[in-house]
Design a protein around this motif. Sequence first.
Motif, PDB file in Angstrom:
ATOM      1  N   UNK A   9       0.894  -1.399   0.069  1.00 22.29           N
ATOM      2  CA  UNK A   9       0.063  -0.412   0.135  1.00 22.29           C
ATOM      3  C   UNK A   9       0.775   0.967  -0.850  1.00 22.29           C
ATOM      4  N   UNK A  10       2.075   1.461   0.364  1.00 26.87           N
ATOM      5  CA  UNK A  10       2.754   2.530   0.491  1.00 26.87           C
ATOM      6  C   UNK A  10       3.016   3.237  -1.123  1.00 26.87           C
ATOM      7  N   UNK A  11       2.958   2.011  -1.737  1.00 29.88           N
ATOM      8  CA  UNK A  11       3.370   2.682  -3.262  1.00 29.88           C
ATOM      9  C   UNK A  11       2.389   3.280  -4.209  1.00 29.88           C
ATOM     10  N   UNK A  12       0.945   2.930  -3.714  1.00 28.36           N
ATOM     11  CA  UNK A  12      -0.359   3.676  -3.960  1.00 28.36           C
ATOM     12  C   UNK A  12      -0.003   4.592  -3.466  1.00 28.36           C
ATOM     13  N   UNK A 166      -7.202  -2.120   7.657  1.00 24.35           N
ATOM     14  CA  UNK A 166      -7.433  -2.276   6.467  1.00 24.35           C
ATOM     15  C   UNK A 166      -6.170  -1.319   5.700  1.00 24.35           C
ATOM     16  N   UNK A 167      -5.722   0.108   6.321  1.00 24.00           N
ATOM     17  CA  UNK A 167      -4.405   0.173   5.552  1.00 24.00           C
ATOM     18  C   UNK A 167      -2.994  -0.638   5.614  1.00 24.00           C
ATOM     19  N   UNK A 168      -2.579  -1.957   6.161  1.00 26.34           N
ATOM     20  CA  UNK A 168      -1.866  -2.538   6.744  1.00 26.34           C
ATOM     21  C   UNK A 168      -1.914  -3.334   5.540  1.00 26.34           C
ATOM     22  N   UNK A 169      -3.071  -3.943   4.258  1.00 32.27           N
ATOM     23  CA  UNK A 169      -3.666  -4.732   3.642  1.00 32.27           C
ATOM     24  C   UNK A 169      -2.522  -3.952   2.270  1.00 32.27           C
ATOM     25  N   UNK A 170      -2.135  -5.247   1.521  1.00 27.71           N
ATOM     26  CA  UNK A 170      -1.527  -5.067   0.313  1.00 27.71           C
ATOM     27  C   UNK A 170      -2.306  -4.899  -0.779  1.00 27.71           C
ATOM     28  N   UNK A 171      -1.682  -3.639  -1.469  1.00 28.90           N
ATOM     29  CA  UNK A 171      -2.751  -3.204  -2.421  1.00 28.90           C
ATOM     30  C   UNK A 171      -2.619  -3.395  -3.632  1.00 28.90           C
ATOM     31  N   UNK A 172      -2.356  -4.657  -4.010  1.00 27.30           N
ATOM     32  CA  UNK A 172      -1.531  -4.757  -5.727  1.00 27.30           C
ATOM     33  C   UNK A 172      -2.195  -5.131  -6.885  1.00 27.30           C
ATOM     34  N   UNK A 173      -4.476  -5.721  -6.776  1.00 27.24           N
ATOM     35  CA  UNK A 173      -4.759  -5.998  -7.830  1.00 27.24           C
ATOM     36  C   UNK A 173      -5.794  -4.894  -8.317  1.00 27.24           C
ATOM     37  N   UNK A 174      -5.960  -3.694  -8.498  1.00 26.89           N
ATOM     38  CA  UNK A 174      -6.196  -3.248  -8.808  1.00 26.89           C
ATOM     39  C   UNK A 174      -6.412  -1.465  -8.078  1.00 26.89           C
ATOM     40  N   UNK A 183     -14.745   2.134   1.817  1.00 22.96           N
ATOM     41  CA  UNK A 183     -14.874   1.903   2.506  1.00 22.96           C
ATOM     42  C   UNK A 183     -14.074   0.132   3.063  1.00 22.96           C
ATOM     43  N   UNK A 184     -14.280  -0.367   4.512  1.00 23.76           N
ATOM     44  CA  UNK A 184     -13.336  -1.343   4.067  1.00 23.76           C
ATOM     45  C   UNK A 184     -13.307  -2.623   3.591  1.00 23.76           C
ATOM     46  N   UNK A 185     -15.054  -3.025   2.928  1.00 28.95           N
ATOM     47  CA  UNK A 185     -15.266  -4.165   2.267  1.00 28.95           C
ATOM     48  C   UNK A 185     -14.487  -3.569   0.804  1.00 28.95           C
ATOM     49  N   UNK A 186     -14.782  -2.677   0.263  1.00 26.13           N
ATOM     50  CA  UNK A 186     -14.522  -2.484  -0.905  1.00 26.13           C
ATOM     51  C   UNK A 186     -13.263  -3.038  -1.108  1.00 26.13           C
ATOM     52  N   UNK A 187     -12.649  -1.921  -0.208  1.00 25.72           N
ATOM     53  CA  UNK A 187     -10.759  -1.693   0.264  1.00 25.72           C
ATOM     54  C   UNK A 187     -10.830  -3.175  -0.525  1.00 25.72           C
ATOM     55  N   UNK A 188     -10.972  -4.079   0.293  1.00 27.66           N
ATOM     56  CA  UNK A 188     -10.485  -5.335   0.973  1.00 27.66           C
ATOM     57  C   UNK A 188     -10.189  -6.475  -0.995  1.00 27.66           C
ATOM     58  N   UNK A 189     -11.472  -6.320  -1.373  1.00 23.98           N
ATOM     59  CA  UNK A 189     -11.738  -6.750  -2.495  1.00 23.98           C
ATOM     60  C   UNK A 189     -10.156  -6.053  -3.912  1.00 23.98           C
ATOM     61  N   UNK A 190      -9.234  -5.289  -3.290  1.00 29.86           N
ATOM     62  CA  UNK A 190      -8.005  -4.676  -3.760  1.00 29.86           C
ATOM     63  C   UNK A 190      -7.031  -5.524  -2.961  1.00 29.86           C
TER      64      UNK A 190
END
Length: 313
Positions: A9-12, A166-174, A183-190
């Motif tokens: 997430x630090x690169x988003x 939530x923002x400790x997750x890695x966002x690498x899909x989109x 919101x937390x649920x839509x962010x989980x999908x990413x």
Amino acid sequence: MVDQGRNNHTEVSDFILIGFEVSPELHLLLFLIFLLVYVMILLGNIGMMAIIMTDPRLNTPMYFFLGNLSFVDLFYSSVIAPKAMSNFWSESKSISFSGCVAQLFLFALFIVTEGFLLAAMAYDRFIAICNPLLYSVQMSARLCMQLVAGSYFFGCVSSVLQTSATFSLSFCASRAIDHFYCDSRPLQRLSCSDLFVHNMVSFTLSTIIILPTIIVIVVSYMYIVSTVLKIRSIEGRKKAFSTCSSHLGVVSVLYGAVFFMYLTPDRFPELSKVASLCYSLVTPMLNPLIYSLRNKDVKEALKKLLEKKNGIL
């Protein structure tokens, strides 16, 4: 966006809020609906706070809680509505990473605080109906301040934990969030992270922080109903229930929408958006209407305030 598993997430730098997937021709209609609802939220909640602060007759615990409820409604709807409206005209529909963090944090803070305020209001009604002779002693100004401060405190604690998880997750899909706010649920999908820890945090928060508010409300109304049914006169029963009907209406709308949002399968994002609209915009709009239309004291205070302003003009 980036290679899966290698970037976090630090690169988003930003996200895209997809919002409602409708034809461009409907954007103007949706914008006008959002604008109308938001204006009603502003007028209703600011008006409610003004009435409560200016009328000495409303200087009671119930209206102290109601004033704080209007404050919370005003601010958490303001976290969402302006950005959602601007996205109807924006080509990019982007929100910065820090903006997304702030939006999730503030919304979680105010929505949890509202739950605790509604629990405090249920306890206030319980004391007023079940122990009326001790009401002024038990519902002291100090206790009311403590209940409100505690509501904001637990809202803040819950928000910090939820936002951090939530923002400790890695966002690498989109970068595209299939929602009209962060919101937390839509962010989980990413995320391509293991969601076990995140889900455990959410479950623990619901159990430790959210569940007690529901228990307080349910238990309070069980005692209220039991007490009211013992009242022999029909007029007395109606008067007692009328003092609780507004609060029950607010609780039903808020918790009904929240349960629908978070207990339905995540396979239906459009249904989630509709449920989110209910508790993020519709509930803050309806709350002042419910309390003003169902409350004789508020209607009289509003009439007095309008007569005073007309006299000045």
